[in-house]
Design a protein around this motif. Structure first.
Motif, PDB file in Angstrom:
ATOM      1  N   LEU A  32      47.616  48.579  49.185  1.00 30.74           N
ATOM      2  CA  LEU A  32      48.226  47.926  48.026  1.00 30.74           C
ATOM      3  C   LEU A  32      49.665  48.384  47.840  1.00 30.74           C
ATOM      4  CD1 LEU A  32      45.367  47.744  45.383  1.00 30.74           C
ATOM      5  CD2 LEU A  32      46.486  45.876  46.568  1.00 30.74           C
ATOM      6  N   TYR A  36      52.903  45.868  47.751  1.00 33.79           N
ATOM      7  CA  TYR A  36      53.963  45.757  46.761  1.00 33.79           C
ATOM      8  C   TYR A  36      55.314  46.157  47.341  1.00 33.79           C
ATOM      9  CZ  TYR A  36      50.648  44.398  43.266  1.00 33.79           C
ATOM     10  OH  TYR A  36      49.717  43.686  42.570  1.00 33.79           O
ATOM     11  N   TYR A 223      48.039  38.008  50.108  1.00 37.40           N
ATOM     12  CA  TYR A 223      47.284  38.279  48.881  1.00 37.40           C
ATOM     13  C   TYR A 223      46.027  37.412  48.827  1.00 37.40           C
ATOM     14  CZ  TYR A 223      46.232  38.894  43.926  1.00 37.40           C
ATOM     15  OH  TYR A 223      45.596  39.164  42.742  1.00 37.40           O
ATOM     16  N   PHE A 227      42.215  38.876  48.474  1.00 36.50           N
ATOM     17  CA  PHE A 227      41.381  38.754  47.278  1.00 36.50           C
ATOM     18  C   PHE A 227      40.640  37.422  47.184  1.00 36.50           C
ATOM     19  CE2 PHE A 227      44.621  41.898  46.203  1.00 36.50           C
ATOM     20  CZ  PHE A 227      43.779  42.963  45.966  1.00 36.50           C
ATOM     21  N   LEU A 228      40.959  36.489  48.044  1.00 36.49           N
ATOM     22  CA  LEU A 228      40.230  35.223  48.181  1.00 36.49           C
ATOM     23  C   LEU A 228      40.206  34.371  46.924  1.00 36.49           C
ATOM     24  CD1 LEU A 228      37.238  36.560  50.260  1.00 36.49           C
ATOM     25  CD2 LEU A 228      39.301  35.454  51.084  1.00 36.49           C
ATOM     26  N   TYR A 229      41.098  34.668  45.993  1.00 40.57           N
ATOM     27  CA  TYR A 229      41.104  33.886  44.763  1.00 40.57           C
ATOM     28  C   TYR A 229      42.520  33.835  44.222  1.00 40.57           C
ATOM     29  CZ  TYR A 229      40.215  32.609  39.909  1.00 40.57           C
ATOM     30  OH  TYR A 229      40.232  31.989  38.691  1.00 40.57           O
ATOM     31  N   ILE A 234      47.798  34.394  38.018  1.00 38.64           N
ATOM     32  CA  ILE A 234      48.032  35.401  39.050  1.00 38.64           C
ATOM     33  C   ILE A 234      49.232  34.970  39.890  1.00 38.64           C
ATOM     34  CG2 ILE A 234      47.060  36.538  41.076  1.00 38.64           C
ATOM     35  CD1 ILE A 234      44.287  35.947  39.913  1.00 38.64           C
TER      36      ILE A 234
END
Lengths: 326, 290, 411
Positions: A32, A36, A223, A227-229, A234
Motif C-alpha cells: 500500500l 500511494y 487499485y 480491491f475488485l471494487y 472511491i
C-alpha cells in the motif's frame, strides 16, 4: 549518477522483501505504501516539477479505475490490456482538461480549484450512469492468477508495484536530466522568463499533465485489481486527491525520492497512530494530524529537505561508520 | 414540470439555501482575499461552531439566535489564535505549506470532535423548528427566512467594517500591498490574525443561523466546504458583495438544477458554473484583477 | 488488554513451574498444566469507526463489545474450558482498502474469526481478504447481494440481503394495502445515490408495477443533501399515495422534518431500510415527524426478554438500541455457538461449525440459522411503525406487537 545508484539500490533492497518478510501484514503495508508512492509520483510530475498544484488527481485515478473495470466487466477485456487502456484514457482526460485549463491561463489556486471541480463533475457523472454502475459501483470478478493481474500471493502485487514505482523513479531521473525536464522546471520557476527563453509553457504543461494523468490512471487500474471494487466516491472523491498531493509534499516536492519517502512516512505515521490509540476512534487520526502540522512547521522543505545533505550514499556510509564508533 | 407553481417556490428555496452558502463563504472570501490562502480547515471550523451552538442549547438552554454573540466571539478567538500561533508560522514562504497545515488542522479538529462527542448526528428542537412563513407561492421555514436576512446583514456589516474603520483600511492595505503596508507601520501579524479571526467569526454566525434547520456531526463541514469555495470563486475572491451574490446564484442554480436534472445530477450545475467562471472570468463577478 | 496480559503472565509462570515439576517427575504433567489454563480466543471486530459512516460503525462496535463482555462474564466458551473471547478492534475508516489492510493485521494478530464491517462496499473487500487466509468472516449488515454470491466459503451473513429485504417489504406492502381496501396506487421513491439506496430504487422500480403500484417518480439525492425543500415540492406536486424513502439517517431526518414543515402527508411513509424510521433517536428527537412512519428493516423479536434486557443495557450506556447494535450482538453469539460446537479456535473448524450452524437461541425473528452459500436463509426483515412515540412491529403477525395504522390519519 548518485541518484541512479540510489534508485537501483532501493529496488534491490526491496526486491526480496516478500521472501524475507513472513508477515502478510507487513507485505500489505509495503504494497500500500508503494501504491500511494506511485500515485504521489504521478502528482509530483505535474505538481513538483511543473509547479501546477492539482487538488483533483482523483480525476485521473478514477478514470483509470473505471476504464479497466468497465472494459473487463462489459467487454471481457484482459486486465493487463485494461491497465494499458486505463493509462491511455486517463492521459487523454489529462490532455483534455489540461488543454482547456492551460489555454485559459489558469494558475496557482485557480488551477487547483478547477481540477477539484473536474473531479467532482466526473464523480457526479459516474454516479448517474448505468454503465458505470451508478451509485452501486462496479464489482470486478475474482479471478486469481497472473493472467488477470490478480496474483495468488501477496508478493505478486508487491512486485508489480515495486516495478511501477521503480519505473517511475527512472522516469523522474531521466526527466531531471532531460531537456523536457529543464523546460518544465523553467516553467515552474517563472513562466514569463521561460517564454522569453523560447520555451512554450502551454505545450510543456500539457505534456506534463498528460503524463501525470496517465500514471495516475494506471494506478487506478492497479487499485481495481487489488480491491475488485470501485464506486464514484472511491474513484473521484476528494480522499484520493488529497492522498496524491500529501505524499510528495511531505516527502519533498520536485525530488526523485520525495513521493516514496512521503508515502512511507505517512503510512508509518498512520500506523503509529493506530498502534497508540487503536481502540479510541478518532484519536489515532488526531495524532496523524498533529504530526502533519509539526512536520510542516519544522520541515518546510519536506522530508527530503531534511536529508538533503546527509542523504547521499557517501554520507550514508559516514553515518554508518559514525554509528559503529559510538 | 415548468409550471410556475413549482418554479417560483424552487427559486425561493434556492435563495434561502444560497444565503447560508453565502454566510459560510463570506469568511472564506475574507481569508482568501487578505491572506491568499485556501483554508481547508474552514469546514471543520464550521463544524466546531455548530457543536458550540448545539451545546449552548442543550446544556444551558440558550436559543441559537441568542447564542450569536457568544459563538461569533468564540470563533473569532479560535481563528485569531490559530493564525497567530500555527498557520502564520507554517508558510516558510511556500503556499503548499499553508495548504498542508490547514489540511492537518482539519484532520485534527474533525477527529477530536469524533473522539469527544462521538459520531452521532445531533439536532436541536426549537419552538420555531416547524414554523413556516407563507409567501403565497410557498411555505418557507422560519429559520431559513431568518438566515436569509442574517446573511444580508452580515455582508453589509462586513462591508461597513472594511470601508469605514481603521481596521478595515489596514486589512485592505495589507491585502493589496504587503510590503507597502509593512512600511507604513501596520502590524502585519496582528492584522492577518484579525482577518482570520473575523473570517471565523462569520462561521460562528453561520452556525447559529444554520443549526435550527440542520444538524451537526463531525463530518458536517464537508457538506458545505466545496460549495463555499464555489461561491467564493464565483463572487470573486475577496469580495463580500460578490460572495453574497455568488451564494444566491449557486443556491438558485442548485435548486433549478435539481428540478430539471434530478437532485443527484443537478449538483452538476454548481460545478459547471464553477469551471466556466474560472475559465472565462477567473476574477469572478465582482473580484478585482490581481 | 491489561486483564489479558496478566492472564498470559500467570500462564507463563505456570508453564515455568510445570517444567520444573516436569524435570523431576517426567514429561507427563506438562499437557495437563497447559490445559488447565484456558487460552483466550481472539476475535477481530472490524468496523468503520471513523470517517463518514462512523456513526453506524461505532454502534456496531458497541454491540459486539456488549456481547463479548456478556459471554465472558458468563464463563466464556465452556467446551473449551471456559476460554474467553478476546476482541481485537480494527477500524476500516469507512474505506474498503483500509478495511482489507486491517484484515491482514487481524490475521497477523491470530484472530480465529472476524465480525463486521457494516457497509457493503467494505464487506466486499474484507471478506475477500479474509478468504485468502481462511478466516471465517461473519458479515453483520452488508446487505448487497454480491457479498454472499461470490462463492467465498468463509463468508457468513447472519442478516438478510437486499433482495430478501425488498421482497419482504413488497409482500407486506401488498398485504397492508389489501387489508385497508387498496387505498394506495401511486408511489414516489426518494433514495440516496450510493450503492445501497440506488440498488434499492432499481429493484423497487422493477417490482412495484407488477404489484399494481404506479411509480410516479424516483428521486435520487446526494449525501449529504443540504436542503430537502425542492424534493418536498416535487412530492407535493405529484401527491403520491405512498412515499418510499431509502436513505441514511441525516438525510432521512431532514426529509421528514421538511415534509412536516411543508405539511405534506401521504397516506403512508413506507421506508425500506430507512435511515431513521426505526431508530429510537429519531423517534425521541422528532416524535411528531416520526409518528406513523413505517419501515421494513432489521429488527429484533419484540417479545424476547433477552432483547429487551439488552435494550435496557444499551440505553444505560447512553446509546440508542439500533439495528447495528443488536445485529452485531447476535453475530458474536452466533460465533460463540460455533465455537462451542467446534471446541477449537482453529479457523477451519470454526468455518465448518458455522456452515453447519443451526442456532436458535437468538432474539432475531429468523428461526434457527441455516447457511446456504454463506447466507442465513431464515433471515428476514420485519415491518415496524412508529406508534405513540414507540417503534412497534406490525409484520409478520407472529412477531407483531401492534396493528398497523394505514392510511395515516389526516392531521
Amino acid at each position: 549518477m548518485r541518484n541512479l545508484t540510489a534508485i537501483i539500490l532501493f529496488c534491490l533492497v526491496l526486491l526480496p522483501a516478500p521472501l524475507l518478510i513472513q508477515s502478510d501484514f507487513w507485505i500489505t503495508w509495503l504494497t500500500l505504501a508503494l501504491f500511494y508512492a506511485y500515485l504521489g509520483q504521478a502528482w509530483n510530475l505535474l505538481g513538483g516539477y511543473g509547479g501546477q498544484f492539482s487538488f483533483g488527481h482523483a480525476l485521473f485515478f478514477g478514470t483509470g479505475a473505471y476504464c479497466t473495470a468497465i472494459l473487463q466487466i462489459h467487454f471481457g477485456l484482459n486486465a493487463w490490456g485494461g491497465f494499458v487502456l486505463a493509462a491511455i484514457a486517463a492521459g487523454l482526460v489529462g490532455a483534455g482538461t489540461g488543454w482547456l485549463v492551460f489555454r485559459y491561463g489558469l494558475r496557482g489556486s485557480y488551477f487547483a480549484l478547477v481540477t477539484l471541480a473536474f473531479a467532482e463533475v466526473f464523480r457526479i457523472l459516474a454516479n448517474s450512469f448505468e454503465f458505470t454502475g451508478a451509485g452501486v459501483g462496479l464489482l470486478v470478478p475474482l479471478q486469481p492468477g497472473f493472467a488477470q493481474m490478480q496474483f495468488e500471493t501477496k508478493a505478486g502485487f508487491f512486485w508489480l508495484l515495486l516495478a511501477l514505482v521503480g519505473a517511475c523513479l527512472l522516469f523522474t531521473y531521466w526527466l531531471q536530466n532531460a531537456r523536457f525536464g529543464a523546460r518544465l522546471m523553467a516553467v515552474r520557476e517563472n513562466e514569463d522568463a521561460a517564454r522569453a527563453l523560447g520555451v512554450d509553457p502551454f505545450d510543456t504543461k500539457l505534456r506534463a499533465i498528460t503524463a501525470s494523468g496517465a500514471i495516475a490512471g494506471s494506478a487506478g487500474a492497479v487499485y481495481v485489481q487489488l480491491f475488485l471494487y470501485i464506486d464514484p466516491n472511491i474513484a473521484y472523491g476528494p480522499a484520493m486527491s488529497v492522498e496524491a498531493l500529501l505524499v510528495p509534499i511531505i516527502g519533498g516536492l520536485g525530488t526523485i525520492f520525495g513521493p516514496v519517502l512521503g508515502a512511507f512516512a505517512l503510512h508509518a505515521i498512520a500506523e503509529i497512530g493506530r498502534l497508540a490509540f487503536g481502540d479510541a476512534p478518532g484519536l489515532n487520526l488526531v495524532l496523524y494530524g498533529i504530526l502533519l502540522v509539526l512536520m510542516v512547521l519544522f520541515l518546510p522543505n519536506g522530508l527530503f529537505g531534511l536529508g538533503k545533505v546527509s542523504f547521499g550514499l557517501g554520507s550514508l556510509r559516514r553515518l554508518f561508520k559514525g554509528g559503529a564508533h559510538a | 414540470m415548468l409550471e410556475l407553481s413549482i418554479l417560483l417556490p424552487a427559486i425561493l428555496n434556492g435563495l434561502t439555501t444560497g444565503a447560508i452558502y453565502a454566510l459560510i463563504a463570506l469568511g472564506l472570501t475574507l481569508i482568501y482575499g487578505v491572506l491568499h490562502i485556501i483554508n481547508f480547515a474552514h469546514g471543520s471550523l464550521l463544524m466546531l461552531a455548530l457543536y458550540g451552538v448545539f451545546f449552548l442549547h442543550s446544556l444551558f438552554g440558550i436559543d441559537p439566535y441568542l447564542a450569536l454573540p457568544i459563538a461569533a466571539a468564540a470563533l473569532f478567538a479560535v481563528g485569531y489564535g490559530l493564525q497567530r500561533l500555527i498557520i502564520g508560522h507554517a508558510s516558510h514562504g511556500k503556499d503548499e505549506n499553508i495548504l498542508l497545515v490547514t489540511l492537518g488542522l482539519s484532520v485534527i479538529i474533525e477527529n477530536l470532535a469524533l473522539y469527544l462527542w462521538r459520531s452521532d448526528t445531533r439536532t436541536i428542537d426549537t419552538p420555531y423548528s416547524f414554523e413556516v412563513v407563507d409567501f403565497g407561492v410557498a411555505f418557507i421555514p422560519v429559520p431559513k427566512v431568518i438566515a436569509f436576512f442574517g446573511a444580508l446583514l452580515v455582508a453589509a456589516l462586513l462591508w461597513l467594517l472594511m470601508a469605514r474603520t481603521d481596521l478595515g483600511r489596514a486589512i485592505r492595505a495589507l491585502a493589496k500591498e504587503r510590503q507597502g503596508a509593512k512600511l507604513v507601520g501596520i502590524n502585519v501579524e496582528h492584522i492577518f490574525a484579525m482577518s482570520f479571526g473575523i473570517g471565523c467569526a462569520c462561521l460562528g454566525v453561520a452556525a447559529c443561523l444554520l443549526l435550527p434547520s440542520f444538524y451537526v456531526s463531525p463530518q458536517v463541514g464537508h457538506a458545505f466546504v466545496l460549495v463555499a469555495f464555489t461561491v467564493v470563486v464565483l463572487g470573486g475572491m475577496g469580495s463580500f458583495v460578490g460572495a453574497l451574490l455568488g451564494g444566491l446564484i449557486i443556491g438558485v442554480t442548485e435548486s433549478l438544477g435539481g428540478l430539471f436534472l434530478g437532485e443527484s445530477l443537478g449538483q452538476l450545475g454548481i460545478f459547471l458554473i464553477f469551471i466556466i467562471v474560472l475559465l472565462f472570468r477567473p476574477t469572478g463577478l465582482l473580484g478585482q484583477r490581481a | 488488554m491489561t486483564a489479558d496480559k496478566s492472564v498470559s503472565h500467570v500462564s507463563r509462570r505456570h508453564f515455568l513451574a510445570g517444567t520444573a515439576v516436569g524435570a523431576a517427575a517426567g514429561i507427563v504433567g506438562f499437557p495437563a498444566i497447559l490445559k488447565a489454563q484456558p487460552k483466550s480466543i481472539k476475535v477481530g471486530i472490524l468496523h468503520p469507526v471513523t470517517g463518514p459512516i462512523a456513526p453506524s460503525g461505532q454502534q456496531s462496535r458497541l454491540g459486539a463489545k456488549l456481547a463479548i463482555d456478556t459471554i465472558n462474564a458468563n464463563g466464556g466458551i465452556s467446551s473449551m474450558g471456559g476460554a474467553k473471547l478476546e476482541p481485537i478492534y480494527a477500524d476500516a475508516q469507512s474505506k474498503p482498502d483500509v478495511g482489507a489492510a486491517e484484515v491482514e493485521k487481524l490475521n497477523e494478530a491470530g484472530v480465529s474469526a472476524i465480525i463486521g464491517p457494516f457497509a457493503s462496499g467494505i464487506a466486499l473487500a474484507t471478506t475477500q481478504a479474509a478468504a485468502k487466509h481462511g478466516i471465517p468472516h461473519i458479515v453483520d449488515v452488508g446487505v448487497v447481494d454480491q457479498v454472499v454470491t461470490r462463492g467465498l466459503t468463509n463468508t457468513f451473513r447472519f442478516g438478510p440481503g437486499l433482495s430478501k429485504i425488498v421482497d419482504t417489504a413488497m409482500e407486506n406492502l401488498v398485504t397492508l394495502n389489501n387489508q385497508a381496501g387498496k387505498p394506495a396506487k401511486t408511489v414516489m421513491i426518494v433514495h440516496e445515490e450510493s450503492a445501497f439506496g440506488a440498488g434499492m430504487a432499481k429493484t423497487l422500480n422493477e417490482k412495484l408495477p407488477a404489484l399494481g403500484f404506479e411509480v410516479v417518480e424516483t428521486i435520487s439525492h446526494a449525501n449529504p443533501t443540504r436542503d430537502f425543500n425542492n424534493i418536498a415540492l416535487k412530492i407535493k406536486g405529484r401527491n403520491p399515495d405512498l412515499l418510499i424513502p431509502s436513505n441514511y439517517y441525516n438525510e432521512f431526518v431532514l426529509l421528514a422534518r421538511t415534509l412536516r414543515q411543508q405539511k405534506i402527508r401521504p397516506k403512508a411513509i413506507y421506508a425500506v431500510l430507512g435511515g431513521a424510521a426505526s431508530q429510537y433517536r429519531f423517534v425521541q428527537e422528532f416524535p411528531d415527524a416520526a409518528e406513523f412512519v413505517m419501515d421494513c428493516n432489521h429488527w429484533f423479536d419484540p417479545r424476547n426478554p433477552v432483547a429487551l434486557e439488552l435494550k435496557k443495557k444499551v440505553e444505560a450506556e447512553k446509546a440508542f438500541f439500533s439495528y447495528e447494535v443488536f445485529l452485531n450482538y447476535e453475530c458474536v453469539r452466533l460465533l460463540a455457538d460455533a465455537l462451542e460446537r467446534a471446541a477449537s479456535a482453529d479457523r477451519g473448524a470454526i468455518t465448518q461449525a458455522l456452515a453447519a450452524s443451526g442456532w436458535s437461541n437468538h432474539f432475531m425473528p429468523y428461526g434457527p440459522t441455516k447457511f446456504v452459500n454463506g447466507q442465513n436463509v431464515g433471515a428476514a426483515p420485519v415491518n415496524t411503525q412508529v406508534l405513540n412515540k414507540d417503534i412497534k412491529v406490525i409484520f409478520p403477525t407472529e412477531f407483531a406487537n401492534a396493528k398497523p395504522v394505514f392510511p395515516a390519519p389526516k392531521a
